[in-house]
Motif scaffolding. Structure first.
Motif, PDB file in Angstrom:
ATOM      1  N   ALA A   1      88.446  -5.461 -20.282  1.00  0.00           N
ATOM      2  CA  ALA A   1      89.175  -5.884 -21.268  1.00  0.00           C
ATOM      3  C   ALA A   1      89.553  -4.773 -22.464  1.00  0.00           C
ATOM      4  CB  ALA A   1      88.929  -7.247 -21.999  1.00  0.00           C
ATOM      5  N   ALA A   2      88.407  -4.017 -22.656  1.00  0.00           N
ATOM      6  CA  ALA A   2      88.534  -2.790 -23.674  1.00  0.00           C
ATOM      7  C   ALA A   2      89.437  -1.916 -23.208  1.00  0.00           C
ATOM      8  CB  ALA A   2      87.193  -2.384 -24.191  1.00  0.00           C
ATOM      9  N   TRP A   3      89.342  -1.433 -21.827  1.00  0.00           N
ATOM     10  CA  TRP A   3      89.832  -0.089 -21.226  1.00  0.00           C
ATOM     11  C   TRP A   3      91.520  -0.759 -21.173  1.00  0.00           C
ATOM     12  CZ3 TRP A   3      93.351  -0.296 -17.039  1.00  0.00           C
ATOM     13  CH2 TRP A   3      93.452   1.303 -16.498  1.00  0.00           C
ATOM     14  N   TRP A   4      91.587  -2.185 -20.799  1.00  0.00           N
ATOM     15  CA  TRP A   4      93.076  -2.683 -20.765  1.00  0.00           C
ATOM     16  C   TRP A   4      93.733  -2.635 -22.111  1.00  0.00           C
ATOM     17  CZ3 TRP A   4      96.347  -2.387 -16.931  1.00  0.00           C
ATOM     18  CH2 TRP A   4      95.934  -2.451 -15.519  1.00  0.00           C
ATOM     19  N   ARG A   5      93.176  -3.071 -23.130  1.00  0.00           N
ATOM     20  CA  ARG A   5      93.503  -3.110 -24.469  1.00  0.00           C
ATOM     21  C   ARG A   5      93.882  -1.807 -24.851  1.00  0.00           C
ATOM     22  NH1 ARG A   5      96.060  -6.573 -25.543  1.00  0.00           N
ATOM     23  NH2 ARG A   5      97.707  -4.934 -25.827  1.00  0.00           N
ATOM     24  N   GLU A   6      93.176  -0.559 -24.674  1.00  0.00           N
ATOM     25  CA  GLU A   6      93.415   0.359 -24.785  1.00  0.00           C
ATOM     26  C   GLU A   6      94.717   1.237 -24.403  1.00  0.00           C
ATOM     27  OE1 GLU A   6      91.408   4.904 -25.240  1.00  0.00           O
ATOM     28  OE2 GLU A   6      90.099   3.189 -25.263  1.00  0.00           O
ATOM     29  N   LYS A   7      94.861   0.866 -22.940  1.00  0.00           N
ATOM     30  CA  LYS A   7      95.954   1.506 -22.285  1.00  0.00           C
ATOM     31  C   LYS A   7      97.251   0.682 -22.508  1.00  0.00           C
ATOM     32  CE  LYS A   7      97.654   2.311 -17.576  1.00  0.00           C
ATOM     33  NZ  LYS A   7      98.700   3.487 -18.292  1.00  0.00           N
ATOM     34  N   LEU A   8      97.403  -0.606 -22.894  1.00  0.00           N
ATOM     35  CA  LEU A   8      98.366  -1.403 -22.946  1.00  0.00           C
ATOM     36  C   LEU A   8      98.838  -0.934 -24.557  1.00  0.00           C
ATOM     37  CD1 LEU A   8      97.693  -4.757 -21.508  1.00  0.00           C
ATOM     38  CD2 LEU A   8      99.273  -2.735 -20.514  1.00  0.00           C
ATOM     39  N   ASP A   9      97.753  -0.624 -25.629  1.00  0.00           N
ATOM     40  CA  ASP A   9      98.133  -0.237 -26.887  1.00  0.00           C
ATOM     41  C   ASP A   9      98.905   1.075 -26.882  1.00  0.00           C
ATOM     42  OD1 ASP A   9      97.543  -2.628 -28.036  1.00  0.00           O
ATOM     43  OD2 ASP A   9      95.430  -1.783 -28.956  1.00  0.00           O
ATOM     44  N   ARG A  10      98.405   1.972 -26.084  1.00  0.00           N
ATOM     45  CA  ARG A  10      98.982   3.530 -25.843  1.00  0.00           C
ATOM     46  C   ARG A  10     100.386   3.283 -25.309  1.00  0.00           C
ATOM     47  NH1 ARG A  10      96.543   7.315 -22.804  1.00  0.00           N
ATOM     48  NH2 ARG A  10      95.822   5.877 -21.357  1.00  0.00           N
ATOM     49  N   ASN A  11     100.778   2.484 -24.271  1.00  0.00           N
ATOM     50  CA  ASN A  11     101.849   2.242 -23.974  1.00  0.00           C
ATOM     51  C   ASN A  11     102.992   1.707 -25.006  1.00  0.00           C
ATOM     52  OD1 ASN A  11     101.061   2.760 -21.480  1.00  0.00           O
ATOM     53  ND2 ASN A  11     101.265   0.516 -20.645  1.00  0.00           N
ATOM     54  N   MET A  12     102.558   0.866 -25.972  1.00  0.00           N
ATOM     55  CA  MET A  12     103.360   0.369 -26.871  1.00  0.00           C
ATOM     56  C   MET A  12     103.490   1.147 -28.095  1.00  0.00           C
ATOM     57  SD  MET A  12     102.409  -3.818 -27.162  1.00  0.00           S
ATOM     58  CE  MET A  12     100.493  -3.489 -27.090  1.00  0.00           C
ATOM     59  N   ALA A  13     102.418   2.166 -28.361  1.00  0.00           N
ATOM     60  CA  ALA A  13     102.808   3.215 -29.271  1.00  0.00           C
ATOM     61  C   ALA A  13     103.653   4.199 -28.800  1.00  0.00           C
ATOM     62  CB  ALA A  13     101.283   3.951 -29.804  1.00  0.00           C
ATOM     63  N   ARG A  14     103.421   4.677 -27.536  1.00  0.00           N
ATOM     64  CA  ARG A  14     104.405   5.598 -26.825  1.00  0.00           C
ATOM     65  C   ARG A  14     105.933   4.852 -26.729  1.00  0.00           C
ATOM     66  NH1 ARG A  14     101.837   6.573 -22.526  1.00  0.00           N
ATOM     67  NH2 ARG A  14     102.472   4.968 -21.323  1.00  0.00           N
ATOM     68  N   ASP A  15     106.230   3.688 -26.605  1.00  0.00           N
ATOM     69  CA  ASP A  15     107.465   3.194 -26.733  1.00  0.00           C
ATOM     70  C   ASP A  15     107.990   3.223 -28.296  1.00  0.00           C
ATOM     71  OD1 ASP A  15     107.228   2.207 -24.312  1.00  0.00           O
ATOM     72  OD2 ASP A  15     106.925   0.205 -24.684  1.00  0.00           O
ATOM     73  N   ARG A  16     107.277   3.125 -29.003  1.00  0.00           N
ATOM     74  CA  ARG A  16     107.687   3.091 -30.736  1.00  0.00           C
ATOM     75  C   ARG A  16     108.238   4.613 -30.804  1.00  0.00           C
ATOM     76  NH1 ARG A  16     103.540  -0.561 -30.990  1.00  0.00           N
ATOM     77  NH2 ARG A  16     102.180   1.140 -31.791  1.00  0.00           N
ATOM     78  N   GLU A  17     107.081   5.574 -30.391  1.00  0.00           N
ATOM     79  CA  GLU A  17     107.414   7.150 -30.493  1.00  0.00           C
ATOM     80  C   GLU A  17     108.664   7.448 -30.056  1.00  0.00           C
ATOM     81  OE1 GLU A  17     104.937  11.104 -30.201  1.00  0.00           O
ATOM     82  OE2 GLU A  17     104.810   9.777 -28.627  1.00  0.00           O
ATOM     83  N   THR A  18     108.838   7.234 -28.472  1.00  0.00           N
ATOM     84  CA  THR A  18     110.133   7.470 -27.887  1.00  0.00           C
ATOM     85  C   THR A  18     111.359   6.767 -28.813  1.00  0.00           C
ATOM     86  OG1 THR A  18     109.057   7.478 -25.857  1.00  0.00           O
ATOM     87  CG2 THR A  18     111.317   7.309 -25.693  1.00  0.00           C
ATOM     88  N   THR A  19     111.420   5.612 -29.196  1.00  0.00           N
ATOM     89  CA  THR A  19     112.701   5.039 -29.976  1.00  0.00           C
ATOM     90  C   THR A  19     112.850   5.746 -31.098  1.00  0.00           C
ATOM     91  OG1 THR A  19     112.056   2.751 -28.972  1.00  0.00           O
ATOM     92  CG2 THR A  19     113.454   2.926 -31.002  1.00  0.00           C
ATOM     93  N   GLU A  20     111.667   5.946 -31.907  1.00  0.00           N
ATOM     94  CA  GLU A  20     111.970   6.574 -33.219  1.00  0.00           C
ATOM     95  C   GLU A  20     112.477   8.326 -32.962  1.00  0.00           C
ATOM     96  OE1 GLU A  20     108.010   6.740 -34.784  1.00  0.00           O
ATOM     97  OE2 GLU A  20     108.137   4.699 -34.987  1.00  0.00           O
ATOM     98  N   HIS A  21     112.095   8.950 -31.950  1.00  0.00           N
ATOM     99  CA  HIS A  21     112.381  10.391 -31.601  1.00  0.00           C
ATOM    100  C   HIS A  21     113.977  10.193 -31.373  1.00  0.00           C
ATOM    101  CE1 HIS A  21     112.536  14.476 -30.192  1.00  0.00           C
ATOM    102  NE2 HIS A  21     113.033  13.831 -29.181  1.00  0.00           N
ATOM    103  N   LEU A  22     114.270   9.099 -30.456  1.00  0.00           N
ATOM    104  CA  LEU A  22     115.754   9.135 -29.960  1.00  0.00           C
ATOM    105  C   LEU A  22     116.893   8.852 -31.133  1.00  0.00           C
ATOM    106  CD1 LEU A  22     115.288   7.267 -26.663  1.00  0.00           C
ATOM    107  CD2 LEU A  22     116.627   9.501 -26.889  1.00  0.00           C
ATOM    108  N   HIS A  23     116.140   7.950 -31.934  1.00  0.00           N
ATOM    109  CA  HIS A  23     117.057   7.441 -33.224  1.00  0.00           C
ATOM    110  C   HIS A  23     117.248   8.896 -33.969  1.00  0.00           C
ATOM    111  CE1 HIS A  23     115.924   2.887 -33.316  1.00  0.00           C
ATOM    112  NE2 HIS A  23     117.205   2.945 -32.675  1.00  0.00           N
TER     113      HIS A  23
END
Length: 143
Positions: free
Chosen positions: A86-108
């Motif tokens: 569970a801890a490994w998955w939580r970290e992985k999925l949290d990083r995916n969501m952070a990358r999504d936010r970063e990409t959206t902000e960069h594109l904006h």
């Protein structure tokens, strides 16, 4: 950050087979857009961000369409939390969501309009929302 390792070789194999592009949801939306006469770029590089891609890009009007998988990107309706490792998955999925936010902000910041959709959304509804954004951005009825 801890070292990221899947819980087993089987998990690693399944993850490597997971489609990251040309998913069923992406293909369904692209077919509808193409049938409606809209032309776009597929897997377009995010300007200034190596190794990141826009699923469907309308480059003339700077509209980026991203269709996110419910599990991998944390859909509020369908996200699940694996119990094994569970801890490994939580970290992985949290990083995916952070990358999504970063990409959206960069594109904006680069002047792009970002349209994000979930894989569970009806492709017809998604195509209509994209067409509406394109018509507003182009200032014309055609794209």
């Amino acid at each position: 950050m801890t070292e990221m390792k899947p819980s087993s070789p089987g998990v690693s194999t399944r993850m490597s087979r997971q489609a990251s592009k040309n998913t069923g949801a992406e293909l369904a939306v692209r077919r509808l857009l193409h049938a409606a006469g809209m032309r776009y770029r597929v897997e377009y590089p995010v300007p200034g961000m190596p190794r990141r891609r826009i699923d469907i890009a309308f480059t003339r009007v700077k509209i980026a369409v991203l269709i996110d998988g419910c599990f991998w990107h944390g859909c509020p309706m369908h996200a699940t939390q694996p119990k094994a490792n569970a801890a490994w998955w939580r970290e992985k999925l949290d990083r995916n969501m952070a990358r999504d936010r970063e990409t959206t902000e960069h594109l904006h910041a680069e002047g792009w309009t970002v349209l994000r959709f979930w894989e569970h959304e009806d492709p017809k509804d998604v195509a209509v929302r994209i067409a509406t954004s394109l018509h507003k951005a182009s200032g014309r009825g055609d794209v």
